[in-house]
Design an enzyme around this catalytic site. Structure first.
Site, PDB file in Angstrom:
ATOM      1  N   CYS A   1      25.222   1.061 -10.539  1.00 52.17           N
ATOM      2  CA  CYS A   1      25.250   0.739 -11.971  1.00 52.17           C
ATOM      3  C   CYS A   1      25.753   1.937 -12.784  1.00 52.17           C
ATOM      4  CB  CYS A   1      23.860   0.258 -12.411  1.00 52.17           C
ATOM      5  SG  CYS A   1      23.887  -0.567 -13.998  1.00 52.17           S
ATOM      6  N   TYR A   2      24.882   2.624 -13.522  1.00 46.33           N
ATOM      7  CA  TYR A   2      25.328   3.808 -14.263  1.00 46.33           C
ATOM      8  C   TYR A   2      25.989   4.806 -13.314  1.00 46.33           C
ATOM      9  CZ  TYR A   2      25.117   7.994 -17.192  1.00 46.33           C
ATOM     10  OH  TYR A   2      25.451   9.120 -17.899  1.00 46.33           O
TER      11      TYR A   2
ATOM     12  N   HIS B   1      22.638  -4.019  -8.608  1.00 48.17           N
ATOM     13  CA  HIS B   1      21.501  -3.270  -8.045  1.00 48.17           C
ATOM     14  C   HIS B   1      21.161  -3.770  -6.646  1.00 48.17           C
ATOM     15  CE1 HIS B   1      20.374  -0.978 -11.624  1.00 48.17           C
ATOM     16  NE2 HIS B   1      20.898  -2.005 -12.280  1.00 48.17           N
TER      17      HIS B   1
ATOM     18  N   GLU C   1      19.213  -2.559  -4.581  1.00 45.90           N
ATOM     19  CA  GLU C   1      17.831  -2.215  -4.195  1.00 45.90           C
ATOM     20  C   GLU C   1      16.821  -3.308  -4.518  1.00 45.90           C
ATOM     21  OE1 GLU C   1      19.634  -0.973  -6.598  1.00 45.90           O
ATOM     22  OE2 GLU C   1      18.490  -0.359  -8.347  1.00 45.90           O
TER      23      GLU C   1
ATOM     24  N   SER D   1     -14.360   6.857  -1.251  1.00 45.06           N
ATOM     25  CA  SER D   1     -14.964   5.701  -1.911  1.00 45.06           C
ATOM     26  C   SER D   1     -15.401   4.655  -0.904  1.00 45.06           C
ATOM     27  CB  SER D   1     -13.947   5.078  -2.861  1.00 45.06           C
ATOM     28  OG  SER D   1     -12.876   4.564  -2.097  1.00 45.06           O
ATOM     29  N   GLY D   2     -14.767   4.651   0.280  1.00 44.97           N
ATOM     30  CA  GLY D   2     -15.083   3.614   1.255  1.00 44.97           C
ATOM     31  C   GLY D   2     -13.883   2.743   1.535  1.00 44.97           C
TER      32      GLY D   2
ATOM     33  N   VAL E   1      -9.627   2.051   2.179  1.00 46.62           N
ATOM     34  CA  VAL E   1      -8.674   2.582   3.145  1.00 46.62           C
ATOM     35  C   VAL E   1      -7.955   3.814   2.578  1.00 46.62           C
ATOM     36  CG1 VAL E   1      -6.916   0.907   2.416  1.00 46.62           C
ATOM     37  CG2 VAL E   1      -6.712   1.987   4.630  1.00 46.62           C
ATOM     38  N   ASP E   2      -7.718   3.848   1.258  1.00 53.66           N
ATOM     39  CA  ASP E   2      -6.919   4.935   0.685  1.00 53.66           C
ATOM     40  C   ASP E   2      -7.589   6.292   0.876  1.00 53.66           C
ATOM     41  OD1 ASP E   2      -5.523   2.746  -0.176  1.00 53.66           O
ATOM     42  OD2 ASP E   2      -6.293   2.818  -2.218  1.00 53.66           O
TER      43      ASP E   2
ATOM     44  N   ARG F   1     -14.434   2.218 -18.180  1.00 59.45           N
ATOM     45  CA  ARG F   1     -13.615   2.961 -17.224  1.00 59.45           C
ATOM     46  C   ARG F   1     -13.642   4.456 -17.521  1.00 59.45           C
ATOM     47  NH1 ARG F   1      -9.665   0.739 -14.002  1.00 59.45           N
ATOM     48  NH2 ARG F   1      -9.965  -1.484 -13.730  1.00 59.45           N
TER      49      ARG F   1
ATOM     50  N   LYS G   1       0.277   0.163  -0.838  1.00 59.83           N
ATOM     51  CA  LYS G   1      -0.888  -0.231  -0.036  1.00 59.83           C
ATOM     52  C   LYS G   1      -0.535  -0.582   1.419  1.00 59.83           C
ATOM     53  CE  LYS G   1      -5.294  -0.902  -0.539  1.00 59.83           C
ATOM     54  NZ  LYS G   1      -6.099  -0.014  -1.383  1.00 59.83           N
TER      55      LYS G   1
HETATM   56  P1  XMP Z   1      -5.412  -5.151 -11.345  1.00 59.08           P
HETATM   57  O1  XMP Z   1      -6.738  -5.621 -11.853  1.00 59.08           O
HETATM   58  O2  XMP Z   1      -4.852  -4.026 -12.146  1.00 59.08           O
HETATM   59  O3  XMP Z   1      -5.704  -4.587  -9.905  1.00 59.08           O
HETATM   60  O4  XMP Z   1      -4.437  -6.256 -11.171  1.00 59.08           O
HETATM   61  C1  XMP Z   1      -4.741  -4.235  -8.960  1.00 59.08           C
HETATM   62  C2  XMP Z   1      -5.461  -3.600  -7.795  1.00 59.08           C
HETATM   63  O5  XMP Z   1      -6.011  -2.340  -8.201  1.00 59.08           O
HETATM   64  C3  XMP Z   1      -7.403  -2.331  -8.010  1.00 59.08           C
HETATM   65  N1  XMP Z   1      -7.970  -1.561  -9.109  1.00 59.08           N
HETATM   66  C4  XMP Z   1      -8.348  -0.282  -8.994  1.00 59.08           C
HETATM   67  N2  XMP Z   1      -8.317   0.546  -7.942  1.00 59.08           N
HETATM   68  N3  XMP Z   1      -9.240   2.251  -9.267  1.00 59.08           N
HETATM   69  C5  XMP Z   1      -8.772   1.814  -8.084  1.00 59.08           C
HETATM   70  O6  XMP Z   1      -8.761   2.581  -7.119  1.00 59.08           O
HETATM   71  C6  XMP Z   1      -9.308   1.485 -10.370  1.00 59.08           C
HETATM   72  O7  XMP Z   1      -9.727   1.917 -11.435  1.00 59.08           O
HETATM   73  C7  XMP Z   1      -8.827   0.142 -10.220  1.00 59.08           C
HETATM   74  N4  XMP Z   1      -8.727  -0.895 -11.079  1.00 59.08           N
HETATM   75  C8  XMP Z   1      -8.184  -1.943 -10.373  1.00 59.08           C
HETATM   76  C9  XMP Z   1      -7.824  -3.787  -8.022  1.00 59.08           C
HETATM   77  O8  XMP Z   1      -9.052  -3.987  -7.357  1.00 59.08           O
HETATM   78  C10 XMP Z   1      -6.652  -4.421  -7.324  1.00 59.08           C
HETATM   79  O9  XMP Z   1      -6.743  -4.271  -5.933  1.00 59.08           O
END
Ligand code: XMP
Length: 624
Positions: free
Chosen positions: A79-80, A165, A167, A219-220, A222-223, A304, A383
């Site tokens: 493109c550009y 594009h 991609e 946190s528990g 996978v990440d 949050r 993910k």
């Molecule tokens: P939403 O609600 O934005 O969620 O469509 C997309 C994905 O992200 C997760 N999610 C979070 N994960 N911290 C995280 O690590 C957060 O504050 C958070 N908020 C949403 C959500 O469960 C979904 O998998």
């Protein structure tokens, strides 16, 4: 890796997509600004010039070193990028009379190696207002839409440009074209596999941490497990401290499971902190703004903020107890690219609008990140890539395939309010009622409120009225029709972003709904934990990416203060999602069992049970 490609960013919204697609083809990439130093650019085997919002002829066009075209590297301009190539080599680019936007059919010259193996007619995504009017010397036009130049090629210099594009998915054979460029025109041979990325990540950790110490927040999910596993692989056991904070908003038995698994990972230094009381009952001042306690807060973003801040506060205290602080130690977390995009993080996307603030990207973490004290091993991964890495690192499948759980935990699934939101004006309610009646042939009724939830529409955050549909419960449900109506309601009525269908009962009158409000406390968290465990056990399966329960204050029965919703979605990247379809993506029996078990376990507290039938957009996966 000896072979690597530089993606020179001209400011395009798809630059990161080019990066991902090229990596999927097994080629190592770095994204550099268009104006990066020539010496740096010389290290790369080939260059890709991205799209961008400017016009090559305009004052504000991004600056670059013209010598990048003299160093003999194969170049693909998109493109550009193509317009820049054409202009640089003496051609002319001018505003086009008719802008091309959307999927377009082009005719290509199949003898050009970029189009090797493709048919002469191709569907591609065009998005441009300028066009090549005079072709640069040495270039041949190898693609056209009508009389507009769609692709140019100089076989001598191995420079190729495409106006479209390749991609994005709307360019049907775009990936093949990228492969033809990388493997054909550039002749790249090496394959950069996930294993190499693990090694790159391990190297990065060692270089940054040296002999220092790292605190990893686990946190528990996978990440963070992948982050912890990478740290264990990269560093000595005594350099890594894992902290798991139970904020009182974890799923049933989750903290026990996490801690047991972490020991298996080889983490020797791990602390589990029970901090429910602090999270629920601490009033805070954050950057001069006063926040009431979490249990008195109803605004989703404030919830949050508080949870994000408390995570940091509790972690800080825990670090001090083991004689560490973030002046010297590093903080590691499992942040993914979509988290940062959706938090509107400027490092990832200058264009992204904030949808919701993720707990691992709050201001205080951004400040630490600016000081180079945050290690994010998964920063560049989506993910699905993290799950593959988890398996390669030897993590249990239970962790590798674990469904995502938001950092603020059940906190964003407890829909808090002091009382019902104000009613929509009568004519707005009637318009929706009329629509639902006519679309369903009178088989469904609708109610608006009494709560709001978060959504994403046109790339922006929305916070709008929930609408609920009522028909014949599960037995009388036509989920095809319900889904169709659920798709149309937010499109037609801009004050609604989410639609849920009542699966516990038949039709209801529109009147008689009560909302006594709801707050985060042990009682509501325990109730949701119980329901969530039932929902997950019955509904979760391999097709479904995420499945959970939501609790909100809505009642049609005296003495029962709450209703709950079942949420199950299909998605691979969580940037968009569709609601899983009962009877297709999971069985109707699974839904019936869920409803029966919820009624048996907590039927004295729950008035109605809903199934969320909304996609993302217009809703988000979570309700807040
Ligand atoms: P939403 O609600 O934005 O969620 O469509 C997309 C994905 O992200 C997760 N999610 C979070 N994960 N911290 C995280 O690590 C957060 O504050 C958070 N908020 C949403 C959500 O469960 C979904 O998998």
């Amino acid at each position: 890796m000896k072979e690597k490609v530089a993606i020179l960013d001209c400011g395009g919204q798809y630059t990161k997509v080019i990066d991902r697609k090229v990596r999927e083809l097994g080629v190592y990439t770095d994204i550099l600004p268009l104006g990066a130093e020539l010496e740096k650019i010389k290290d790369y085997s080939a260059l890709i010039l991205s799209g961008g919002p400017s016009s090559v002829w305009s004052e504000g066009a991004p600056k670059y070193d013209a010598a990048i075209f003299d160093i003999g590297k194969p170049i693909l301009g998109i493109c550009y990028g193509m317009q820049l190539i054409n202009e640089h080599f003496g051609g002319r680019v001018l505003p086009q009379v008719k802008t091309e936007y959307g999927q377009t059919e082009i005719e290509i010259d199949t003898s050009c190696p970029l189009f090797d193996g493709l048919d002469a007619s191709q569907k591609v995504l065009m998005s441009h207002g300028d066009a090549v009017k005079v072709l640069a010397d040495g270039f041949k036009c190898v693609g056209k839409t009508g009389d507009v130049v769609a692709a140019i090629y100089d076989s001598e210099r191995k420079i190729v440009g495409v106006q479209f594009h390749p991609e994005v998915e709307l360019s049907e054979n775009g990936v093949k074209m990228l492969e033809n460029f990388l493997r054909g025109i550039c002749g790249l041979k090496e394959v950069y596999a996930l294993e190499d990325r693990i090694e790159t990540s391990v190297k990065m950790i060692r270089e940054r941490v040296g002999d220092g110490k790292v605190i990893v927040l686990v946190s528990g999910g996978v990440d963070s497990a992948v982050t912890a596993a990478l740290l264990v692989r990269a560093l000595k056991p005594e350099q890594v401290y894992a902290i798991h904070i139970d904020h009182g908003l974890m799923r049933k038995n989750e903290s026990d499971l996490i801690c047991a698994n972490l020991y298996k990972l080889g983490l020797t230094q791990m602390r589990r902190i029970n901090a429910e009381n602090e999270f629920f009952n601490t009033a805070l001042d954050i950057d001069g703004v006063h926040y009431d306690t979490l249990s008195n807060t109803t605004d989703p973003e404030q919830k949050r903020d508080i949870i994000g801040y408390m995570f940091f506060d509790v972690t800080n205290k825990a670090a001090k107890e083991i004689n560490l602080d973030f002046e010297t130690a590093y903080l590691a977390q499992g942040t993914l690219r979509p988290d940062l995009i959706e938090s509107g993080n400027p490092d990832v996307s200058g264009y992204a609008h904030k949808i919701k603030k993720h707990h691992n990207d709050v201001d205080i973490i951004r400040a630490l990140r600016d000081r180079g004290h945050v290690i994010e091993t998964n920063w560049d991964w989506h993910k699905d890539e993290v799950r593959q890495v988890a398996r390669l690192l030897g993590l249990d499948e239970e962790i590798a395939s674990r469904q995502p759980f938001p950092g603020p935990g059940l906190g964003v699934r407890l829909i808090c309010c002091d009382g019902a939101i104000p009613d929509q004006p009568r004519e707005k309610v009637e318009a929706v009622e009329k629509f639902v009646e006519s679309e369903s042939g009178g088989s469904l009724t609708v109610r608006l409120g009494p709560v709001k939830s978060v959504g994403v529409q046109g790339d922006n955050r929305s916070y709008k009225t929930l609408s609920t549909l009522y028909g014949g419960g599960i037995d009388g449900a036509d989920f095809d029709m319900i889904s169709k109506i659920a798709r149309e309601i937010p499109n037609k009525f801009d004050y609604i972003n989410r639609v849920a269908y009542c699966v516990s009962d038949g039709a209801h009158d529109a009147d008689g709904v009560e909302c006594a409000g709801m707050h985060i406390c042990r009682e509501t968290a325990d109730l949701l934990r119980e329901i969530d465990a039932i929902v997950t056990k019955n509904i979760m399966n391999k097709r479904i990416a995420q499945c959970f329960a939501v609790l909100f204050p809505m009642s049609v029965d005296k003495g029962k203060k709450y209703s709950c919703a079942i949420r199950a979605v299909l998605t691979s990247d969580f940037m968009t999602a569709s609601s899983a379809m009962p009877g297709v993506d999971f069985t109707i029996d699974a839904l019936k069992n869920t409803v029966d078990e919820i009624k048996a376990a907590v039927g004295d507290k729950i008035s109605m049970i809903f199934y969320d039938v909304t996609g993302k957009p217009p809703a988000t996966v979570e309700w807040e």
